[in-house]
Design an enzyme around this catalytic site. Structure first.
Site, PDB file in Angstrom:
ATOM      1  N   LYS A 158       0.844  -1.207   0.000  1.00 15.20           N
ATOM      2  CA  LYS A 158       0.000   0.000   0.000  1.00 15.20           C
ATOM      3  C   LYS A 158       0.871   1.245   0.000  1.00 15.20           C
ATOM      4  O   LYS A 158       0.638   2.184  -0.757  1.00 15.20           O
ATOM      5  CB  LYS A 158      -0.941  -0.022   1.217  1.00 15.20           C
ATOM      6  CG  LYS A 158      -2.061  -1.040   1.056  1.00 15.20           C
ATOM      7  CD  LYS A 158      -2.786  -1.368   2.355  1.00 15.20           C
ATOM      8  CE  LYS A 158      -3.741  -2.539   2.126  1.00 15.20           C
ATOM      9  NZ  LYS A 158      -4.375  -3.037   3.342  1.00 15.20           N
ATOM     10  N   GLN A 191      -4.314  -1.531   9.655  1.00 19.50           N
ATOM     11  CA  GLN A 191      -4.306  -2.893   9.115  1.00 19.50           C
ATOM     12  C   GLN A 191      -4.931  -3.859  10.124  1.00 19.50           C
ATOM     13  O   GLN A 191      -4.518  -3.921  11.283  1.00 19.50           O
ATOM     14  CB  GLN A 191      -2.855  -3.302   8.782  1.00 19.50           C
ATOM     15  CG  GLN A 191      -2.740  -4.636   8.082  1.00 19.50           C
ATOM     16  CD  GLN A 191      -3.356  -4.637   6.676  1.00 19.50           C
ATOM     17  OE1 GLN A 191      -3.191  -3.705   5.918  1.00 19.50           O
ATOM     18  NE2 GLN A 191      -4.083  -5.688   6.356  1.00 19.50           N
ATOM     19  N   ASP A 206     -10.862   2.839   4.258  1.00 13.99           N
ATOM     20  CA  ASP A 206     -11.328   1.452   4.152  1.00 13.99           C
ATOM     21  C   ASP A 206     -12.849   1.391   4.311  1.00 13.99           C
ATOM     22  O   ASP A 206     -13.450   0.329   4.156  1.00 13.99           O
ATOM     23  CB  ASP A 206     -10.683   0.591   5.254  1.00 13.99           C
ATOM     24  CG  ASP A 206      -9.798  -0.496   4.671  1.00 13.99           C
ATOM     25  OD1 ASP A 206      -9.793  -0.660   3.440  1.00 13.99           O
ATOM     26  OD2 ASP A 206      -9.107  -1.166   5.467  1.00 13.99           O
TER      27      ASP A 206
END
Ligand code: NAP
Length: 301
Positions: free
Chosen positions: A54, A98, A121
């Site tokens: 990422k 994460q 997200d």
């Protein structure tokens, strides 16, 4: 009949070029450089690879890229402190924590602390609720990638029967909302669903996000259907593949691709299908978040 393979890498490359173009325009016309922060807690090797990819992609697109790595022993208060500091950092427009997090840290507490405007997200209750209300700002990356693949492969999906297998917050639930918003007739299935093969055989669009290797069989697929395989499963492989230290392994999806491809019209491969879209969709969200935080209209990507 043999299905046409949907080339996720090619679709992802095209999206990436659009994101790069809009990011360059945002910078030259408004002086805004999108910034993505990643937060990793602990040393899970798979998570480390995801986060590294990422950051690398963000850097390659000319974004500001910030990484915070906390030890696996970090307390919930420390992680929340990190998230709040990033919430207040004006050079950061998107924050990705994460998952999964170590057991001592509650995922809900972290998501509740995250500024929804920076939730790239789209996992916070605010962004989930906005999607449900038809007013989505940021949409979860993998479902968004799937919708782009469907749109670019099929055009309109109005009236088609779609089955989503899996009801996670990360994929199944937002995917169902997006399909509904695109006028598909949506069925959601999960581990308690009865007679899944019969439901699957009715689906014009069959989407599997289960996490079980080759679970969806060829004879579950309606002739001419579009099959989207979200699953990523690591299985032992004789010979070819990656050596993880526990022998050679390879990645497979939730669908028995070879068999399903004999029946379907379109199918995504694993790897090289949905997964290829996810990271680029994260960059798209970071770009959209940067424009919104600068008070600018959403970029056309
Ligand atoms: P998850 O949170 O574990 O959810 C799995 C879902 O599958 C659950 O809703 C579960 O039902 C359902 N399920 C499990 N066994 C089933 C069965 N036998 N029949 C029908 N449904 C069943 O997983 P996730 O995060 O959604 O991810 C799913 C898969 O997609 C994983 O392989 C993951 O690695 C992959 N993934 C890929 C990407 C990408 O970028 N390509 C992104 C995200 C996830 P219950 O709710 O009843 O337990």
């Amino acid at each position: 009949m043999s299905a046409t393979i949907i080339d996720g890498k090619a679709h992802a490359a095209a999206l990436r070029a659009r994101v790069a173009g809009e990011a360059a325009r945002l910078k030259s016309e408004h002086g805004v450089i999108p910034g993505l922060a990643t937060v990793l807690v602990g040393d899970d090797p798979a998570s480390e690879v995801y986060v590294r990819n990422k950051n690398k992609t963000a850097q390659a697109l000319g974004f500001n890229s910030v990484h915070r790595h906390l030890p696996g022993t970090a307390s919930e208060a420390e992680v929340l402190g990190e998230v709040r500091a990033l919430n207040g950092d004006k050079s950061v427009h998107g924050i990705l924590v994460q998952l999964p997090l170590p057991g001592q840290i509650r995922e809900e507490a972290v998501l509740d602390a995250l500024d929804p405007a920076k939730d790239v997200d789209a996992l916070t209750p605010t962004n989930a609720g906005l999607l449900l209300s038809g007013r989505a700002r940021l949409v979860s990356c993998t479902p968004m990638g799937v919708m782009i693949l469907l749109r670019e492969t099929l055009g309109a999906i109005t009236g088609l029967d779609a089955l989503v297998i899996g009801r996670s917050l990360l994929f199944g639930k937002p995917a169902a909302q997006l399909l509904l918003a695109a006028n598909a007739t949506v069925t959601m299935a999960h581990s308690k669903t009865r007679d899944l093969p019969a439901l699957a055989r009715r689906a014009d669009i069959l989407i599997a996000a289960i996490g079980r290797a080759h679970y969806v069989k060829g004879d579950w697929v309606k002739p001419g259907a579009t099959v989207i395989d979200v699953g990523i499963n690591r299985v032992p492989s004789g010979g070819a593949g990656t050596d993880t230290g526990e022998g050679r392994t390879r990645l497979v999806g939730d669908v028995d691709t070879d068999e399903a491809a004999k029946v379907a019209r379109f199918i995504t491969p694993v790897p090289g299908g949905v997964g290829a879209m996810t990271i680029v969709c994260l960059m798209r969200n970071t770009l959209i978040a940067a424009a919104a935080q600068a008070g600018l209209p959403a970029p056309e990507v």
